[in-house]
Design an enzyme around this catalytic site. Structure first.
Site, PDB file in Angstrom:
ATOM      1  N   TYR A 113       0.743  -1.226  -0.057  1.00 17.29           N
ATOM      2  CA  TYR A 113      -0.046  -0.026  -0.125  1.00 17.29           C
ATOM      3  C   TYR A 113       0.919   1.377  -0.018  1.00 17.29           C
ATOM      4  CZ  TYR A 113      -3.223   3.585   1.700  1.00 17.29           C
ATOM      5  OH  TYR A 113      -4.212   4.509   1.851  1.00 17.29           O
ATOM      6  N   GLU A 201      -3.601   7.185  -4.012  1.00 11.01           N
ATOM      7  CA  GLU A 201      -3.490   5.944  -3.093  1.00 11.01           C
ATOM      8  C   GLU A 201      -3.378   4.797  -4.257  1.00 11.01           C
ATOM      9  OE1 GLU A 201      -7.328   4.247  -1.502  1.00 11.01           O
ATOM     10  OE2 GLU A 201      -5.918   4.439   0.345  1.00 11.01           O
TER      11      GLU A 201
END
Ligand code: GDP
Ligand code: MN
Length: 399
Positions: A113, A201
C-alpha cells in the site's frame, strides 16, 4: 474532485509509474472484445473486470472480477453493470456503474500500500505505506497500526531520495525493486505537487510473480485512486477536464450556478446561513438540540436577492425538509436583502413548513420591518433572538 481509476491510471503513466495494460468499456460485448485484445497482445491468460465508480472497496462488493474467457468477461460485465454497486463507502443506495475497466491480469506475489495525502494537523503532505496492502488495509490500520509507515513530506522540497529509499527498505523490497519502489514514491510526490492532488493512493502496488519476461518479477500499480483539491482546480485545467458531471448532485449544481455552496445531508432541517464558519456552528447547535441538518447552504457574503431566493427554492424542493432555519449574521451581507429573499421565496415557492428566522447585523431593523409587513405571506414564520433560541425553536417546530 474525484476521478475514475481509468483516468488516474493515465496520470500515473504520464509520470512513468507502471500499470498493467487495460481498456475502458461500457458494455458486455466490448468487455469480451477487450478480453480478446488484451490476451492476444500481452500474453496474459486472464482479465480483470473492474467497475469504474468514485468509491473504494469494490473488490469486496463484487465490483472486481477475474475472468478466464471472453464469455466470462461478458458475463462479469453484465452483472456489474446491472445493479448499483453497494460498498462500505456508498451507503445502501449504492452507486450506478456506467463504465468498466478491463485489465490484463497479473500474478501477484505480494501486495503493498502506498499513498500520499494531506496531514491536516502537521499541515503538509504525508506518505503512508504498508507491506500489507490489498483489500484489508483498513483492518490492518485498526488492528496492527505498526504495520503502517507514515513519513511526513517537506511541502517545499518534496519527498527526498533518501527518505523514499528508506521507506522502500522498510517495506522489505530488495535489490533493484528497492530502487523501483523508491522511484515510484518520488514520482507520486511530484505528481501530488504538480496537480494539487489531495490523495493519491495505490492499493495494491504489487510485486508480480517471476515469469519468462520478468525473471525477477516487476512492480506494478494495480489500483489507483486520486482526489484533487477543488480550490486549486482553477489552476489545473487538465485535471478539471476529467470531471464527470453525471456524478454531480443536481441540486448542488443548481446552487453552484448562483454562487451558492450547497451540500446535501441526511437530516430534515434545511439551513440557510452566510459564511462557512456560521454554517458549521449552526449545524453543531442544531445537533446539540437533537435536530439533524438536511443540508449545508452558505449564501456567502455578497449574495443577491435572486440568488438567495434560489437558495430557498433548492432547500424547499428537498422532500426530507421538515423545517427551515435561517441564520444570518449580516456583515457584508445585508439583512434586508435576506428578508426580501425570504418574502419573494414565500410568494414564488411558499413555505409549507415551519420557518425560524434569526437575523443580526447590517440593516437588521429594516429587515425586521420588511418581514413584519409581509406576515400574511409567511404564516409559518417564527422569529428567534439568537442562535440557541433558533435551534430550540426549529427542533420543537418540526416535532
Ligand atoms: P478495490 O477493492 O476497489 O480496492 O479494487 P482493486 O482494484 O484494488 O481490486 C481488489 C483486489 O482484486 C486487489 O486487492 C487484488 O487482490 C485483486 N486483483 C485486482 N487485479 C488483479 C490482478 O490482475 N491479478 C490478481 N491476481 N488479483 C487482482
Ligand atoms: Mn484497491
Amino acid at each position: 474532485m474525484k476521478i475514475y481509476e481509468y483516468q488516474a491510471r493515465e496520470i500515473l503513466l504520464s509520470y512513468g509509474v507502471p500499470v498493467p495494460p487495460a481498456i475502458c468499456v461500457n458494455s458486455p460485448d466490448m468487455a469480451a472484445e477487450a478480453f480478446c485484445e488484451l490476451t492476444r497482445t500481452y500474453q496474459c491468460t486472464q482479465a480483470v473486470i473492474k467497475a469504474q465508480v468514485h468509491t473504494g472497496g469494490r473488490g469486496k462488493a463484487g465490483g472486481v472480477k477475474i475472468t478466464d474467457s471472453p464469455e466470462q468477461a461478458s458475463q462479469a460485465a453484465e452483472k456489474i453493470l446491472a445493479n448499483p454497486l453497494v460498498t462500505h463507502q456508498t451507503g445502501p443506495q449504492g452507486i450506478k456503474v456506467r463504465k468498466l475497466l478491463v485489465c490484463a491480469a497479473v500474478s501477484i506475489k505480494k501486495e503493498f500500500y502506498i499513498a500520499i495525502t494531506v496531514d491536516r494537523t502537521k499541515a503538509c503532505p504525508v506518505l503512508i505505506a504498508s507491506d500489507q496492502g490489498g483489500m484489508d488495509i483498513e483492518q490492518v490500520a485498526n488492528e496492527n497500526p505498526d504495520a503502517i509507515i507514515r513519513s511526513v513530506i517537506d511541502p517545499s522540497a518534496g519527498l527526498q531520495h533518501q527518505q523514499a529509499f528508506d521507506i522502500a527498505m522498510k517495506l522489505g523490497f530488495t535489490d533493484q525493486h528497492t530502487h523501483a519502489a523508491a522511484d515510484i514514491m518520488l514520482k507520486l510526490s511530484k505528481l501530488v505537487t504538480d496537480t494539487d492532488a489531495s490523495l493519491v493512493e495505490i492499493n495494491p502496488l504489487v510485486l508480480t510473480e517471476p515469469d519468462v519476461n520478468q525473471p525477477d518479477g516487476q512492480i506494478l500499480a494495480i489500483d489507483v485512486k486520486m482526489n484533487f483539491d477543488d480550490n486549486a482546480l482553477f489552476r489545473q485545467p487538465q485535471i478539471s477536464k476529467l470531471h464527470d458531471t453525471e456524478e454531480d448532485n443536481p441540486a448542488e449544481l443548481h446552487a453552484k450556478q448562483f454562487g451558492l455552496s450547497y451540500i446535501k445531508l441526511d437530516g430534515n432541517i434545511g439551513c440557510l446561513v452566510n459564511g462557512a464558519g456560521l454554517a458549521m456552528a449552526t449545524m453543531d447547535i442544531i445537533k446539540h438540540h437533537g435536530g439533524e441538518p438536511a443540508n449545508f447552504l452558505d449564501v456567502g457574503g455578497s449574495a443577491s436577492e435572486k440568488a438567495v431566493t434560489e437558495a430557498f427554492r433548492i432547500i424547499l424542493a428537498e422532500n426530507n425538509v421538515k423545517g427551515v432555519l435561517v441564520n444570518i449574521f449580516g456583515g457584508i451581507a445585508h439583512c434586508d436583502t435576506i428578508a426580501q429573499a425570504i418574502i419573494s421565496a414565500a410568494r414564488q415557492v411558499g413555505f409549507n413548513v415551519p420557518l425560524v428566522v434569526r437575523l443580526e447585523g447590517t440593516n437588521v431593523e429594516i429587515a425586521r420591518n420588511l418581514l413584519d409587513d409581509a406576515k400574511a405571506d409567511l404564516p409559518t414564520m417564527i422569529t428567534a433572538t439568537d442562535l440557541t433560541d433558533a435551534a430550540q425553536k426549529i427542533t420543537v417546530a418540526i416535532q
